[in-house]
Write a protein that holds these residues in place. Structure first.
Motif, PDB file in Angstrom:
ATOM      1  N   ILE A   1      21.818  20.910  52.826  1.00  0.00           N
ATOM      2  CA  ILE A   1      21.193  22.205  53.092  1.00  0.00           C
ATOM      3  C   ILE A   1      19.741  21.983  53.492  1.00  0.00           C
ATOM      4  CG2 ILE A   1      22.655  23.484  51.471  1.00  0.00           C
ATOM      5  CD1 ILE A   1      20.210  23.420  49.500  1.00  0.00           C
ATOM      6  N   TYR A   2      19.167  22.976  54.153  1.00  0.00           N
ATOM      7  CA  TYR A   2      17.717  23.065  54.215  1.00  0.00           C
ATOM      8  C   TYR A   2      17.314  23.461  52.799  1.00  0.00           C
ATOM      9  CZ  TYR A   2      19.033  23.762  59.129  1.00  0.00           C
ATOM     10  OH  TYR A   2      19.597  23.643  60.385  1.00  0.00           O
ATOM     11  N   GLU A   3      16.619  22.592  52.122  1.00  0.00           N
ATOM     12  CA  GLU A   3      16.444  22.753  50.679  1.00  0.00           C
ATOM     13  C   GLU A   3      15.665  24.021  50.328  1.00  0.00           C
ATOM     14  OE1 GLU A   3      17.691  21.298  48.159  1.00  0.00           O
ATOM     15  OE2 GLU A   3      18.625  19.518  49.019  1.00  0.00           O
ATOM     16  N   TYR A   4      15.789  24.397  49.057  1.00  0.00           N
ATOM     17  CA  TYR A   4      15.005  25.514  48.533  1.00  0.00           C
ATOM     18  C   TYR A   4      13.516  25.249  48.728  1.00  0.00           C
ATOM     19  CZ  TYR A   4      19.160  27.151  45.901  1.00  0.00           C
ATOM     20  OH  TYR A   4      20.396  27.607  45.534  1.00  0.00           O
ATOM     21  N   ASP A   5      12.730  26.314  48.806  1.00  0.00           N
ATOM     22  CA  ASP A   5      11.287  26.185  49.007  1.00  0.00           C
ATOM     23  C   ASP A   5      10.650  25.252  47.990  1.00  0.00           C
ATOM     24  OD1 ASP A   5      11.516  27.967  51.092  1.00  0.00           O
ATOM     25  OD2 ASP A   5      10.658  29.674  50.016  1.00  0.00           O
ATOM     26  N   MET A   6      11.111  25.309  46.753  1.00  0.00           N
ATOM     27  CA  MET A   6      10.442  24.538  45.706  1.00  0.00           C
ATOM     28  C   MET A   6      10.550  23.035  45.936  1.00  0.00           C
ATOM     29  SD  MET A   6      12.913  25.569  42.515  1.00  0.00           S
ATOM     30  CE  MET A   6      14.679  25.803  42.724  1.00  0.00           C
ATOM     31  N   PHE A   7      11.597  22.584  46.628  1.00  0.00           N
ATOM     32  CA  PHE A   7      11.711  21.159  46.954  1.00  0.00           C
ATOM     33  C   PHE A   7      10.517  20.731  47.813  1.00  0.00           C
ATOM     34  CE2 PHE A   7      12.879  17.875  49.986  1.00  0.00           C
ATOM     35  CZ  PHE A   7      13.429  16.886  49.193  1.00  0.00           C
ATOM     36  N   TYR A   8      10.250  21.469  48.879  1.00  0.00           N
ATOM     37  CA  TYR A   8       9.161  21.116  49.794  1.00  0.00           C
ATOM     38  C   TYR A   8       7.803  21.309  49.139  1.00  0.00           C
ATOM     39  CZ  TYR A   8      13.129  21.443  52.920  1.00  0.00           C
ATOM     40  OH  TYR A   8      14.368  21.278  53.485  1.00  0.00           O
ATOM     41  N   GLU A   9       7.684  22.340  48.300  1.00  0.00           N
ATOM     42  CA  GLU A   9       6.416  22.562  47.601  1.00  0.00           C
ATOM     43  C   GLU A   9       6.096  21.393  46.672  1.00  0.00           C
ATOM     44  OE1 GLU A   9       7.239  26.313  45.825  1.00  0.00           O
ATOM     45  OE2 GLU A   9       7.013  27.423  47.708  1.00  0.00           O
ATOM     46  N   LEU A  10       7.111  20.850  46.025  1.00  0.00           N
ATOM     47  CA  LEU A  10       6.905  19.680  45.169  1.00  0.00           C
ATOM     48  C   LEU A  10       6.548  18.448  46.003  1.00  0.00           C
ATOM     49  CD1 LEU A  10       9.778  20.354  42.652  1.00  0.00           C
ATOM     50  CD2 LEU A  10       7.387  19.987  42.007  1.00  0.00           C
TER      51      LEU A  10
ATOM     52  N   ARG B   1      10.262  28.782  58.487  1.00  0.00           N
ATOM     53  CA  ARG B   1      10.152  28.800  57.019  1.00  0.00           C
ATOM     54  C   ARG B   1       9.394  27.582  56.501  1.00  0.00           C
ATOM     55  NH1 ARG B   1      13.378  27.022  52.410  1.00  0.00           N
ATOM     56  NH2 ARG B   1      15.040  26.216  53.722  1.00  0.00           N
ATOM     57  N   LEU B   2       9.597  26.428  57.126  1.00  0.00           N
ATOM     58  CA  LEU B   2       9.072  25.178  56.567  1.00  0.00           C
ATOM     59  C   LEU B   2       7.796  24.683  57.234  1.00  0.00           C
ATOM     60  CD1 LEU B   2      12.442  23.209  56.121  1.00  0.00           C
ATOM     61  CD2 LEU B   2      11.232  24.663  54.476  1.00  0.00           C
ATOM     62  N   ARG B   3       7.345  25.359  58.285  1.00  0.00           N
ATOM     63  CA  ARG B   3       6.281  24.776  59.100  1.00  0.00           C
ATOM     64  C   ARG B   3       4.927  24.721  58.416  1.00  0.00           C
ATOM     65  NH1 ARG B   3       5.827  29.473  63.790  1.00  0.00           N
ATOM     66  NH2 ARG B   3       5.413  31.254  62.404  1.00  0.00           N
ATOM     67  N   ASN B   4       4.693  25.488  57.367  1.00  0.00           N
ATOM     68  CA  ASN B   4       3.417  25.387  56.651  1.00  0.00           C
ATOM     69  C   ASN B   4       3.377  24.239  55.649  1.00  0.00           C
ATOM     70  OD1 ASN B   4       1.677  27.511  57.675  1.00  0.00           O
ATOM     71  ND2 ASN B   4       3.118  28.974  56.777  1.00  0.00           N
ATOM     72  N   ASN B   5       4.512  23.611  55.382  1.00  0.00           N
ATOM     73  CA  ASN B   5       4.542  22.518  54.407  1.00  0.00           C
ATOM     74  C   ASN B   5       3.947  21.252  55.016  1.00  0.00           C
ATOM     75  OD1 ASN B   5       7.337  24.191  53.655  1.00  0.00           O
ATOM     76  ND2 ASN B   5       6.148  23.518  51.901  1.00  0.00           N
ATOM     77  N   PRO B   6       2.839  20.755  54.493  1.00  0.00           N
ATOM     78  CA  PRO B   6       2.228  19.552  55.080  1.00  0.00           C
ATOM     79  C   PRO B   6       3.098  18.307  54.922  1.00  0.00           C
ATOM     80  CG  PRO B   6       1.173  20.099  52.995  1.00  0.00           C
ATOM     81  CD  PRO B   6       2.087  21.247  53.334  1.00  0.00           C
TER      82      PRO B   6
END
Length: 844
Positions: A369-378, A417-422
């Motif tokens: 899956i495209y992971e939940y937001d919290m995966f990328y935030e971590l 959705r994910l583009r702000n995640n550095p």
């Protein structure tokens, strides 16, 4: 103002049109709700998976009754938002169908203002069986599309592979490490949203130019207005604030604000600096009153995939803030077969384990899956770069217009959705499809195209190109231009001819190397095949005994038992582990010993690969082994099992991914001494080598002052094995290497001159002494060589090192960190009772 309420309570479900309504959990799935209501057994136990294949052939429905607050109900605009519906669903509000969903990876929303009441709204979500939905598509297509990991036979479908027709997690249909649970359900939160005047639908902090001196940014604010609106827009972060008057016409618009930050704190991956993050707040106000606001968090950095011609071919590496980065990490799969069982703590445990293991990258593989937001935030917080696949893997997909349109919207939504995640470093089109089909070379690939006529081949390939060479790269370019796109992993180059497909001799692109394991080649072949970026390779092991006992009875603890074979989804997997073990190690005394030995085998295999890859820096600039984690308790390639327990490989990865590392590489009768540094500063140090016999007597020494060059490999010396071993028995000596800088030992390695199978071990007397005043710290000593010491704690957690070799006269200090469910991932803590065993305890 903007208002919202969550619909998470008072749901119930049933098989459509039949039986009693049962309590449901939202987010959730049919399988987890059936389990909670004790209508099915533990899906992971024994062979229970096979008894649950009826579930995906049925239709299911969920319902709830909800009231709206006066404030929410009175808003001019009222909308329902489903963040995720799995997968084919019709949604009814008060008897009126308001939307139909057909993609698990998209959000779904509908205007409910005409149908909503303030009290007792009836919401019904009716899920259609993904099997019954997609069978007609296969019949209509008229030919089979390859999907080699689709376990259709376990689902009672024979050769009818349907996974390719649904935009749903491919691994739900089975994989060579996972079970077949084709779920349905409301897998992400549901909200009612109300607003009047204006609302912010998206906020993107576009990074136009970022250096250590200046960050030029553009805030792209997507807004929707239900009437012409005039007011103020303000954007603020900790270091600046900007406000301006705006006039917005009715409809959807994008407002762009230019920002500049002087001397920004850049985001760095683990090992190169701090993972600095900024929070941006955008608000719209009128007459001093806030109307709408939105927050996003990002890190300021530049990242690119560098592919430039060189003397060997073409480079493939990531450059972060102008610095070439050697990527160290693993491939990530979903943490559970049932996605709603994944908690924040489980994600944090995985990401913290990656950081603790000196990783700087995880690849989110395209069959999940495209992971939940919290995966990328971590990942943002821990400094772990993310190689992100789109959700396509090991299959060829249809190309009808409805499918293509669905994929286009899926891609646009997830890129945004994910583009702000550095942490996001790369978008990749798919996993292994270019090389598996190998369109431009006859008799190359996985034999897929040979099953079709020339006309059908061209059709399948044209559909492939439309998705992976047009739709997906366009979505990335338009919505996240600062992140590169790579069409398929592995691939050599997008050339449109025979040079495109990756091979084990590729001198450009990325490589998946599987001749060790699938090809049963010896471990030493890891040294012979090194590409520019090793994005997949792997070696299996079993989980430890306490994990195996969660799915198998005592009577099933045997390599070829039905349950053990069922929890091994790679056909010849168990046998391959045994064959490699017979080749390299002494025979384990029983099945628990076999489990332990499989850990050592796996760790030694991947250590060989990692060191070969790092030794070839900068020709090779990345090593991501397969795989970090598991979705259920199983024998697999993972370095930590389903319960998050570190295998020997996780500890080996930690040691082999150190930022500065000694490599002792024996080639025939010569020993190469190398030091690899991923740090950005040069340093000086001393390399000490000592040959010991197994009782701890020093037999030979070597010392060399060295210059450790930054971000490169330094060859220190080449030594003749005969000059080191001299007249001593090769199977009764061990070489110990120690690298010191600033009077601190920063790495230690051991090297043997005989195969492990030939090593002559004695029973050691291992002493474990607690460090005074620290009930989490211990010092271990031994009277004779102790090989692969395994420390097992009463509490769940990790040791600072494990599965290590202990030489007499060289004490080892160890600390224990408990797995914490509170604010920290790992907390230094008393481990409870410790069990200490070594290799000699497990062999016959």
């Amino acid at each position: 103002m903007n208002y919202s309420m969550s619909l998470a309570e008072d749901w119930r479900f049933r098989q459509k049109g039949e039986g009693e309504w049962l309590q449901a959990k939202v987010p959730g799935s049919v399988h987890t709700d059936l389990r909670a209501n004790r209508k099915i057994e533990d899906p992971f136990y024994g062979k229970n998976e096979l008894a649950m294949q009826w579930i995906d052939k049925e239709d299911w429905e969920y319902e709830t009754i909800f009231d709206l607050s006066e404030e929410l109900f009175q808003q001019k605009n009222l909308e329902i938002l489903f963040e995720g519906l799995d997968t084919y669903a019709d949604v009814y509000l008060n008897g009126q169908r308001i939307l139909s969903a057909d993609n698990m990876f998209r959000t779904w929303k509908a205007d409910i203002k005409p149908y909503a009441k303030q009290k007792e709204n009836h919401l019904l979500v009716s899920f259609r069986s993904p099997i019954k939905e997609d069978l007609p598509k296969l019949e209509k297509l008229g030919y089979d599309l390859p999907a080699s990991n689709d376990h259709s036979e376990d689902g009672g479908l024979g050769e009818k592979r349907l996974s390719i027709f649904s935009r749903k997690a491919p691994y739900h249909y089975g994989w060579d490490w996972g079970p077949r649970f084709v779920t349905s359900g409301i897998w992400k939160p549901v909200q009612i949203q109300g607003w009047t005047d204006i609302r912010i639908t998206d906020l993107y902090i576009r990074q136009d130019h970022v250096t250590t001196q200046l960050a030029r940014l553009s805030a792209e604010i997507e807004v929707e207005a239900d009437q012409d609106w005039t007011g103020k827009v303000r954007i603020a972060t900790e270091e600046l604030s900007l406000e301006k008057e705006v006039s917005i016409q009715k409809g959807n618009h994008t407002i762009e604000l230019a920002l500049e930050l002087e001397n920004p704190k850049l985001w760095w991956c683990r090992g190169l600096g701090e993972a600095n993050l900024y929070q941006f707040l955008v608000s719209f106000s009128k007459a001093g009153k806030a109307i709408a606001e939105k927050k996003v968090r990002t890190g300021l950095r530049t990242i690119r995939l560098v592919r430039e011609k060189d003397e060997a071919g073409k480079s493939f590496y990531f450059e972060l803030n102008g610095v070439p980065v050697f990527a160290k990490g693993a491939n990530h799969i979903p943490n559970d077969s049932f996605l709603t069982d994944i908690s924040y703590e489980r994600y944090r445990h995985e990401i913290a384990s990656a950081a603790e293991s000196n990783m700087n990258m995880l690849r989110v593989w395209g069959g999940g899956i495209y992971e939940y937001d919290m995966f990328y935030e971590l990942c943002d917080e821990y400094g772990i770069m993310v190689w992100q696949d789109f959700m396509f893997a090991c299959s060829m997909y249809p190309g009808d217009q409805a499918f293509l349109d669905n994929v286009k919207r899926e891609a646009e939504e997830n890129v945004k959705r994910l583009r702000n995640n550095p942490s996001l470093a790369l978008w990749c089109g798919n996993n292994e499809m270019d090389s598996a089909w190998a369109h431009y070379i006859e008799n190359r690939g996985w034999g897929w195209k040979e099953a079709h006529t020339p006309e059908i081949r061209e059709k399948i390939w044209a559909d492939y190109e439309e998705v992976f060479h047009h739709i997906l790269p366009k979505a990335v370019t338009e919505h996240s231009p600062a992140v590169d796109y790579w069409p398929s992993s592995p691939m050599s180059e997008l050339t449109g001819d025979e040079h495109q497909h990756a091979t084990y001799t590729s001198t450009s692109g990325d490589m998946h190397y599987w001749d060790v394991w699938h090809g049963a080649k010896p471990l030493e072949d890891y040294k012979k095949v090194v590409g520019r970026f090793m994005s997949e390779y792997g070696f299996q092991s079993f989980p430890e005994l306490k994990t195996v006992q969660t799915y198998a009875e005592e009577t099933e603890l045997e390599l070829e038992s039905p349950v053990m074979l069922h929890h091994q989804k790679n056909g010849r997997g168990n046998q391959l582990i045994k064959e490699y073990m017979d080749q390299y190690y002494q025979e384990p005394k029983d099945f628990p010993a076999f489990l332990y030995m499989s850990h050592i085998l796996q760790a030694d295999a991947i250590k060989t690969a990692i060191e070969a890859h790092r030794a070839q820096k900068p020709y090779c600039m990345g090593t991501l082994y397969w795989q970090m984690n598991d979705c259920w308790p199983v024998a697999s390639w993972s370095s930590m099992d389903y319960y998050g327990r570190w295998k020997a490989l996780q500890y080996t990865a930690k040691n082999s991914y150190q930022d500065v590392m000694v490599i002792l590489d024996q080639v025939d009768e010569e020993l190469n001494l190398m030091v690899v540094s991923d740090l950005l500063q040069d340093s000086e140090g001393r390399l000490h080598l000592t040959l010991y016999d197994f009782s701890g007597e020093k037999l030979w020494t070597y010392e060399q002052g060295i210059q450790v060059k930054s971000n490169t490999v330094t060859m220190i010396d080449k030594l003749e094995v005969k000059d080191i071993v001299q007249n001593h028995k090769a199977n009764n000596v061990v070489l110990h290497a120690s690298l010191e800088t600033n009077e601190q030992i920063i790495d230690q390695k051991v090297h043997y001159f005989a195969k492990m199978k030939e090593i002559d071990l004695e029973i050691p007397n291992i002493s474990v002494e607690q460090v005074e005043g620290h009930d989490y710290a211990f010092v271990l000593t031994t009277n004779v060589l102790a090989k692969n010491i395994w420390l097992d704690a009463e509490k769940e957690g990790i040791f600072s090192d494990n599965y290590f070799d202990l030489i007499p006269g060289i004490p080892k200090k160890i600390t224990f960190s408990a797995r914490d469910n509170g604010q920290s991932a790992f907390v230094l803590e008393k481990p409870g009772a410790i069990t200490v065993q070594s290799m000699v305890d497990f062999v016959k």
